[in-house]
Structure formats: C-alpha cells, structure tokens
Design a protein around this motif. Structure first.
Motif, mmCIF file in Angstrom:
data_model
loop_
_atom_site.group_PDB
_atom_site.id
_atom_site.type_symbol
_atom_site.label_atom_id
_atom_site.label_comp_id
_atom_site.label_asym_id
_atom_site.label_seq_id
_atom_site.Cartn_x
_atom_site.Cartn_y
_atom_site.Cartn_z
ATOM 1 N N LEU A 14 -53.720 78.866 -33.440
ATOM 2 C CA LEU A 14 -55.101 78.760 -34.181
ATOM 3 C C LEU A 14 -55.443 77.360 -34.090
ATOM 4 C CD1 LEU A 14 -54.429 81.303 -37.025
ATOM 5 C CD2 LEU A 14 -55.702 81.794 -34.678
ATOM 6 N N GLY A 15 -54.815 76.477 -33.786
ATOM 7 C CA GLY A 15 -54.943 74.947 -33.888
ATOM 8 C C GLY A 15 -54.539 74.427 -35.045
ATOM 9 N N ILE A 16 -53.486 74.969 -35.758
ATOM 10 C CA ILE A 16 -52.450 74.207 -36.660
ATOM 11 C C ILE A 16 -51.526 73.617 -36.023
ATOM 12 C CG2 ILE A 16 -51.273 74.953 -38.898
ATOM 13 C CD1 ILE A 16 -52.898 77.458 -39.121
ATOM 14 N N THR A 17 -51.276 72.585 -36.763
ATOM 15 C CA THR A 17 -50.157 71.514 -36.122
ATOM 16 C C THR A 17 -48.813 71.990 -36.675
ATOM 17 O OG1 THR A 17 -51.329 69.867 -35.245
ATOM 18 C CG2 THR A 17 -49.120 69.246 -35.564
ATOM 19 N N VAL A 18 -47.931 72.407 -36.301
ATOM 20 C CA VAL A 18 -46.798 72.798 -36.984
ATOM 21 C C VAL A 18 -45.340 71.816 -36.690
ATOM 22 C CG1 VAL A 18 -44.650 74.740 -37.165
ATOM 23 C CG2 VAL A 18 -47.336 75.127 -36.823
ATOM 24 N N ARG A 19 -45.019 71.499 -37.797
ATOM 25 C CA ARG A 19 -43.736 70.606 -37.577
ATOM 26 C C ARG A 19 -42.543 70.989 -38.082
ATOM 27 N NH1 ARG A 19 -47.221 65.056 -39.139
ATOM 28 N NH2 ARG A 19 -48.477 64.990 -37.120
ATOM 29 N N GLY A 20 -41.581 71.304 -37.376
ATOM 30 C CA GLY A 20 -40.356 71.931 -37.955
ATOM 31 C C GLY A 20 -39.353 70.759 -38.300
ATOM 32 N N VAL A 21 -38.974 70.689 -39.520
ATOM 33 C CA VAL A 21 -38.020 69.532 -39.927
ATOM 34 C C VAL A 21 -36.949 69.835 -40.754
ATOM 35 C CG1 VAL A 21 -40.060 67.854 -39.990
ATOM 36 C CG2 VAL A 21 -39.238 69.161 -42.026
ATOM 37 N N THR A 22 -35.979 69.206 -40.978
ATOM 38 C CA THR A 22 -34.646 69.698 -41.729
ATOM 39 C C THR A 22 -34.893 69.142 -43.075
ATOM 40 O OG1 THR A 22 -33.708 67.533 -41.501
ATOM 41 C CG2 THR A 22 -33.169 68.895 -39.723
ATOM 42 N N ALA A 23 -34.059 69.422 -43.956
ATOM 43 C CA ALA A 23 -34.226 69.330 -45.395
ATOM 44 C C ALA A 23 -33.999 67.757 -45.575
ATOM 45 C CB ALA A 23 -33.086 69.961 -46.164
ATOM 46 N N GLU A 24 -33.210 66.945 -45.088
ATOM 47 C CA GLU A 24 -33.267 65.549 -44.849
ATOM 48 C C GLU A 24 -34.718 64.933 -44.513
ATOM 49 O OE1 GLU A 24 -30.380 61.763 -43.349
ATOM 50 O OE2 GLU A 24 -30.119 63.961 -42.842
ATOM 51 N N GLN A 25 -35.175 65.485 -43.534
ATOM 52 C CA GLN A 25 -36.399 64.941 -42.884
ATOM 53 C C GLN A 25 -37.606 65.130 -43.569
ATOM 54 O OE1 GLN A 25 -36.029 66.744 -39.239
ATOM 55 N NE2 GLN A 25 -34.836 65.199 -38.210
ATOM 56 N N ILE A 26 -37.585 66.357 -44.503
ATOM 57 C CA ILE A 26 -38.914 66.846 -45.041
ATOM 58 C C ILE A 26 -39.851 66.040 -45.919
ATOM 59 C CG2 ILE A 26 -37.942 67.904 -47.186
ATOM 60 C CD1 ILE A 26 -39.610 70.422 -46.642
ATOM 61 N N TYR A 27 -38.936 65.098 -46.472
ATOM 62 C CA TYR A 27 -39.791 63.996 -47.701
ATOM 63 C C TYR A 27 -40.900 63.277 -46.915
ATOM 64 C CZ TYR A 27 -35.781 65.664 -50.296
ATOM 65 O OH TYR A 27 -34.966 66.317 -50.774
ATOM 66 N N ARG A 28 -40.228 62.694 -45.565
ATOM 67 C CA ARG A 28 -41.219 61.781 -44.597
ATOM 68 C C ARG A 28 -42.127 62.815 -43.958
ATOM 69 N NH1 ARG A 28 -44.445 59.796 -42.675
ATOM 70 N NH2 ARG A 28 -44.716 58.109 -41.133
ATOM 71 N N ALA A 29 -41.747 63.739 -43.678
ATOM 72 C CA ALA A 29 -42.834 64.897 -42.812
ATOM 73 C C ALA A 29 -43.788 65.096 -43.681
ATOM 74 C CB ALA A 29 -42.018 66.029 -42.402
ATOM 75 N N ALA A 30 -43.619 65.340 -45.190
ATOM 76 C CA ALA A 30 -44.683 65.655 -46.296
ATOM 77 C C ALA A 30 -45.759 64.633 -46.381
ATOM 78 C CB ALA A 30 -44.101 66.038 -47.343
ATOM 79 N N GLU A 31 -45.314 63.442 -45.946
ATOM 80 C CA GLU A 31 -46.428 62.255 -46.114
ATOM 81 C C GLU A 31 -47.705 62.382 -45.240
ATOM 82 O OE1 GLU A 31 -44.225 58.637 -45.733
ATOM 83 O OE2 GLU A 31 -42.774 58.909 -47.339
ATOM 84 N N ASP A 32 -47.443 63.264 -44.266
ATOM 85 C CA ASP A 32 -48.710 63.296 -43.436
ATOM 86 C C ASP A 32 -48.830 64.857 -43.110
ATOM 87 O OD1 ASP A 32 -48.810 60.761 -42.373
ATOM 88 O OD2 ASP A 32 -46.736 60.863 -41.535
ATOM 89 N N ALA A 33 -48.534 65.541 -44.018
ATOM 90 C CA ALA A 33 -48.774 67.278 -43.936
ATOM 91 C C ALA A 33 -49.840 67.490 -44.901
ATOM 92 C CB ALA A 33 -47.608 67.857 -44.410
ATOM 93 N N ASP A 34 -50.495 68.735 -44.453
ATOM 94 C CA ASP A 34 -51.321 69.339 -45.349
ATOM 95 C C ASP A 34 -50.752 70.688 -46.337
ATOM 96 O OD1 ASP A 34 -53.912 67.849 -44.598
ATOM 97 O OD2 ASP A 34 -53.242 68.915 -42.619
ATOM 98 N N VAL A 35 -49.955 71.108 -45.623
ATOM 99 C CA VAL A 35 -49.134 72.427 -46.339
ATOM 100 C C VAL A 35 -47.714 72.146 -45.898
ATOM 101 C CG1 VAL A 35 -48.701 74.802 -46.461
ATOM 102 C CG2 VAL A 35 -50.965 73.850 -45.958
ATOM 103 N N VAL A 36 -46.863 72.141 -46.859
ATOM 104 C CA VAL A 36 -45.327 72.264 -46.750
ATOM 105 C C VAL A 36 -44.557 73.392 -47.179
ATOM 106 C CG1 VAL A 36 -43.263 70.758 -47.283
ATOM 107 C CG2 VAL A 36 -45.313 69.495 -46.794
#
Length: 368
Positions: A117-139
């Motif tokens: 559908l054009g959604i960018t999906v990023r799979g991250v670990t619990a340790e990585q989720i804080y950094r990934a959230a800085e560029d996310a629209d939905v976590v």
C-alpha cells in the motif's frame, strides 16, 4: 474505578452489572444478530449484530476500566485488533515501526499487506525502537517482547513519538492490564489478545483495543464495522465470565513464573534464562519502573530441539502447546514457528498449578 481496590476486586467489579432486583447476578450472553427497532430512527443502541451487542458492551466496559481507557472495542482475535489498528493509523506514504523481536505474524501482516500500500515498514528490536521512533509516523511496541521478554521503556518511547506527532500503539498481551498500564505511560492505544491470560482457559479467540482519543476510537469502530472482524457474543461472554478471576489467576501465574525462572537458572542443562522479574535480568530496571507484575512467561535455552521435547516428555505437568496464558503450564519451542531464536529456545507459560509442585516437576524433568 477507584484505585483503593486491589486487582481481584477491580476485576470482579469490572464485570459486575448494576444490582437490579430480579436480574441474574451473572447475566448470560445475548445471542442475537438482529434487534427490535423503535420508531425513533437512528436512536437505537443495538440494531444489527455486526455493529453492537449488549454482551460486547459489558465486556468492552470492563476492559476499558481495567486498561484505564475511556473506550474499548472487542475484535474476533488479537490479530484482528492489531491489524485494524494498523490500517487506521498507518497510511500510504507513512513510516511504520513494528517489533522485529515480537509476535511474528504481525511482521508478516505488515510485509504482505501494508508494504504493497506504500507504507514503509521497519522491523526493529526493543533496543533499537527509540532511535527508529525518531523518524516514524506510527510505532507499534510490544512489551515485554514475545518471546525474548525484553522490556521497552514506554514513557521514554512515548515522549519521542509525541515530540514528532507520531502515534504509539502498545501490545499489552504479555503484561495484561494487571501488570502494566501503557496508556498511563503515554501510549495512544493499547491492543491485545484476550485469547491469552484474560480469558485464560485456552478455549476462545478474542482481541481488543483500548484508548481515550475519541477520533481514533471512532475510526477503529468504523473499521471493525466495515471489515467485519467482530467477536461472537458467546465468545464475548466467555471472556467476560473469565475476566472476574483474572486477578487470582494472573497472580499465581506470575508467582509460578518467578519461582520457575529462579529455579531453572541454576540448573546445569539450562543456558540463558529471561524473566523481567529476576533482579539480574537485563530488563529488570525498566520492568520495575513501569510494571506492577512481571507476567507469566519465562524464556530459557536448552541444548537443542530434542532437549525441549524431552523436557515435556519427562514432565507430568507441562503441556506442549503454542499460545500462552492458560491455566496449564505450557512449553513452546519458538524456532518451529520461525522466530529468530536457537533451536533449543523454549517459552514457558506458567499456569496456576501449586508453585512447589510445578517447580519440582520441571526440575525432575530436566534431571531425567
């Protein structure tokens, strides 16, 4: 609900109806797909079974009270609740973060149904989720993660998400609302499988979402109506009937999990043991900060797949079963389902057996 009550009292009161003389103390399910209509068109609370049902309403009220939400919505399964929440919050062009170390079917759904559908999906670990959230629209965060049992700092994550206007969804299945209150820590929405500890008898599939944002909950209710991922009224009644004993069951499950984790950690056949309630567990500081109870799951590593099967075979109490949260203590070798764990990795879901009996049985099975 008043915080002067303990959790068992909260659970019982949550499922209690108003005391009306002549009415049953424990009401039965409303098994109906159609309801009588009034002449006042548009005013009915119940018209058709895909839109609402009195048994749903009572269960949803109870779930909202336990999660500290203004609204809860039931679904036909935990996956139905999670996928509905993702469809409502993640739009084409947005960035969605999902747990790489959480429930594997969520990753599959995101890859197979949302990416096209054009959604960018990023799979991250619990340790990585804080950094990934800085560029996310939905976590979407799962904590403790299943099956590794890492704990995500929800207050920290919520601050990161809200600083950029992102939505934070939290899967509260493993902790339950008696172990953790994600909404009070800043989550926008709780999603969970009621199949597990909430219903607790391994006999029903159910899920729910709970929150306090009116527009988000209205969108979810519309999505449920149109997609039809509804919970049957009898299944809703089964969950409601079980919810009153949740405090007792979950307390014993947590007690048994801690006792098992403590006992097997010293056994020579057991490698790493994970349980957030162990003082030396890597997630213990975060768990203490945000969890009231540490849950009924224990993860451990044996030599190989054969060792996991032997553990169950030599036990008189353990049940080989996937899912978790039931009254029986179960063992699931997670590598068989594709989780990125060693072949000898086992997730134990503590049941409600007497603690001494369960610990003795597991140690005896390991010694066999």
């Amino acid at each position: 609900m008043s915080d002067r009550y303990g959790d068992s009292t909260r659970a019982v009161k949550a499922v209690s109806s108003q005391p009306i003389p002549g009415d049953p103390v424990g009401p039965g399910p409303v098994l109906a797909s159609a309801f009588h209509l009034s002449d006042d068109e548009g005013s009915e609370a119940n018209t058709y079974g895909r839109g609402s049902n009195p048994t749903w309403s009572q269960l949803e009220s109870a779930l909202a009270q336990l999660e500290g939400a203004t609204t809860a919505l039931t679904f036909g399964s935990g996956m139905a609740a999670i996928t509905a929440a993702l469809r409502v919050t993640a739009k084409p062009g947005s960035v969605l973060v999902v747990p790489a170390d959480g429930y594997y079917q969520v990753r599959r759904y995101a890859a197979e149904s949302l990416v096209p559908l054009g959604i960018t999906v990023r799979g991250v670990t619990a340790e990585q989720i804080y950094r990934a959230a800085e560029d996310a629209d939905v976590v979407l965060a799962e904590t403790p993660t299943n099956p590794a049992l890492d704990v995500v700092d929800l207050h920290r994550l919520a601050q990161i998400c809200h600083a950029r206007g992102a939505r934070l969804l939290v899967d509260n299945t493993t902790a339950t609302p008696l172990g953790q209150q994600p909404l009070s820590l800043g989550a926008d929405l709780v999603v969970a499988s009621a199949t597990k500890a909430l219903s607790g008898h391994s006999d029903v599939l159910a899920g729910y979402a709970a929150g306090s944002h009116p527009e988000l909950m209205a969108a979810l209710e519309r999505e449920r109506l149109l997609a039809g991922a509804v919970l049957g009224s009898f299944e809703a009644w089964l969950v409601l009937r079980s919810l009153g004993s949740l405090g007792l069951r979950f307390e014993r499950q947590c007690q048994n999990a801690l006792a098992l984790a403590t006992a097997v950690a010293r056994h020579p056949k057991v490698g790493s043991v994970r349980y957030p309630g162990l003082p030396d567990d890597p997630s213990h500081p975060s768990a203490v900060a945000q969890m009231k109870r540490f849950g009924g799951l224990v993860s451990l590593e044996l030599a190989d797949a054969a060792a996991v099967h032997a553990l169950v075979r030599h036990s008189e109490l353990l049940v080989a079963s996937t899912s978790f949260g039931g009254i029986h203590t179960s063992v699931d070798r997670r590598a068989r389902w594709g989780d990125p764990v060693p072949d000898g990795f086992a997730r134990i879901s503590a049941g409600i057996e007497d603690t001494d009996d369960l610990v003795a049985d597991v140690l005896s099975a390991l010694d066999a």
